[in-house]
Structure formats: C-alpha cells, structure tokens
Write a protein that holds these residues in place. Structure first.
Motif, PDB file in Angstrom:
ATOM      1  N   THR A   1       0.850  -1.190   0.000  1.00  0.00           N
ATOM      2  CA  THR A   1       0.000   0.000   0.000  1.00  0.00           C
ATOM      3  C   THR A   1       0.883   1.236   0.000  1.00  0.00           C
ATOM      4  OG1 THR A   1      -0.125   0.042   2.412  1.00  0.00           O
ATOM      5  CG2 THR A   1      -1.896  -1.116   1.272  1.00  0.00           C
ATOM      6  N   ARG A   2       0.297   2.374  -0.298  1.00  0.00           N
ATOM      7  CA  ARG A   2       1.028   3.638  -0.293  1.00  0.00           C
ATOM      8  C   ARG A   2       0.710   4.360   1.005  1.00  0.00           C
ATOM      9  NH1 ARG A   2       4.843   6.542  -2.354  1.00  0.00           N
ATOM     10  NH2 ARG A   2       4.610   5.745  -4.431  1.00  0.00           N
ATOM     11  N   HIS A   3       1.747   4.613   1.812  1.00  0.00           N
ATOM     12  CA  HIS A   3       1.606   5.329   3.069  1.00  0.00           C
ATOM     13  C   HIS A   3       1.970   6.786   2.844  1.00  0.00           C
ATOM     14  CE1 HIS A   3       2.505   6.546   7.221  1.00  0.00           C
ATOM     15  NE2 HIS A   3       1.600   5.633   7.546  1.00  0.00           N
ATOM     16  N   ALA A   4       1.276   7.695   3.523  1.00  0.00           N
ATOM     17  CA  ALA A   4       1.467   9.126   3.324  1.00  0.00           C
ATOM     18  C   ALA A   4       2.877   9.593   3.633  1.00  0.00           C
ATOM     19  CB  ALA A   4       0.481   9.898   4.194  1.00  0.00           C
TER      20      ALA A   4
ATOM     21  N   ASP B   1       5.694   3.474  -0.313  1.00  0.00           N
ATOM     22  CA  ASP B   1       5.176   2.123  -0.524  1.00  0.00           C
ATOM     23  C   ASP B   1       5.629   1.223   0.618  1.00  0.00           C
ATOM     24  OD1 ASP B   1       3.972   2.827  -2.911  1.00  0.00           O
ATOM     25  OD2 ASP B   1       5.703   2.259  -4.120  1.00  0.00           O
TER      26      ASP B   1
ATOM     27  N   ALA C   1      -7.229  -1.661   1.383  1.00  0.00           N
ATOM     28  CA  ALA C   1      -7.253  -0.591   0.384  1.00  0.00           C
ATOM     29  C   ALA C   1      -6.347   0.584   0.736  1.00  0.00           C
ATOM     30  CB  ALA C   1      -8.687  -0.094   0.201  1.00  0.00           C
ATOM     31  N   LYS C   2      -6.051   0.750   2.022  1.00  0.00           N
ATOM     32  CA  LYS C   2      -5.261   1.900   2.456  1.00  0.00           C
ATOM     33  C   LYS C   2      -4.228   1.468   3.480  1.00  0.00           C
ATOM     34  CE  LYS C   2      -9.139   5.129   2.209  1.00  0.00           C
ATOM     35  NZ  LYS C   2      -9.943   6.072   2.967  1.00  0.00           N
ATOM     36  N   ALA C   3      -3.176   2.269   3.577  1.00  0.00           N
ATOM     37  CA  ALA C   3      -2.178   2.048   4.625  1.00  0.00           C
ATOM     38  C   ALA C   3      -2.720   2.572   5.948  1.00  0.00           C
ATOM     39  CB  ALA C   3      -0.880   2.762   4.265  1.00  0.00           C
TER      40      ALA C   3
ATOM     41  N   PRO D   1      -3.212   4.905   9.130  1.00  0.00           N
ATOM     42  CA  PRO D   1      -3.144   6.367   9.225  1.00  0.00           C
ATOM     43  C   PRO D   1      -1.922   6.817  10.013  1.00  0.00           C
ATOM     44  CG  PRO D   1      -4.797   5.521  10.730  1.00  0.00           C
ATOM     45  CD  PRO D   1      -4.307   4.353   9.929  1.00  0.00           C
TER      46      PRO D   1
ATOM     47  N   GLN E   1      -3.939  11.414  12.774  1.00  0.00           N
ATOM     48  CA  GLN E   1      -4.539  11.842  11.509  1.00  0.00           C
ATOM     49  C   GLN E   1      -6.029  12.144  11.626  1.00  0.00           C
ATOM     50  OE1 GLN E   1      -3.591   9.316   8.172  1.00  0.00           O
ATOM     51  NE2 GLN E   1      -5.393   9.951   7.034  1.00  0.00           N
TER      52      GLN E   1
END
Length: 84
Positions: free
Chosen positions: A16-19, A23, A41-43, A45, A49
């Motif tokens: 996943t892509r973390h902010a 990756d 679907a998401k990394a 938080p 956040q």
C-alpha cells in the motif's frame, strides 16, 4: 512471515502507499471468501490523523479541540501532515 511461501500463495502480504513512508508491505486480509473478497485498500493512518475529525463528530467545537491539542491531552497531526 513476509518470506514464507504460504504468505505469498494466500495473498497475505500486500503493498500500500503510506502518506509518509511511501510504498509499504503490510498484512493482507487473513480471511478469504469466494463471493465477498476483502482487501486492504489503504495504509495505516499517521499518528493523530483523524483526532480532530473524531472529536468534532463527538460534539467538541474547534476551539475546544485546539485547546486539547495544545495542552497535550490529544495528539493530532497538523493539516500538512495529513494525507489529502
């Protein structure tokens, strides 16, 4: 676990892509259903956040939330730190 062949065969490691971290590989959904597949679907938080959003949903006004953050009672990511 990331290296074990069964993990790959069962799609237990997903990317996943973390902010902040970019990756990252993380654990996928461990339970597999044939008709209702689950996915990550998401990394995760970043720390704090969603703090402001959750407190506002609980009825705290912006000023009170700001005071809680300033006092150190609540950790909240700065708007620039929060993914868009």
């Amino acid at each position: 676990m990331h290296e074990h062949p069964q993990s790959g065969a069962r799609d237990l490691i997903v990317e996943t892509r973390h902010a902040i971290a970019g990756d990252v590989k993380t654990i996928g959904h461990p339970v597999k259903f044939s008709k209702t597949p689950a996915k990550v679907a998401k990394a995760a938080p970043v720390l704090g956040q969603h703090s402001r959003e959750v407190l506002e949903q609980l009825g705290y006004d912006e000023e009170t939330v700001a005071r809680l953050v300033e006092s150190g009672a609540v950790i909240a990511a700065e708007p620039a730190d929060r993914p868009g």
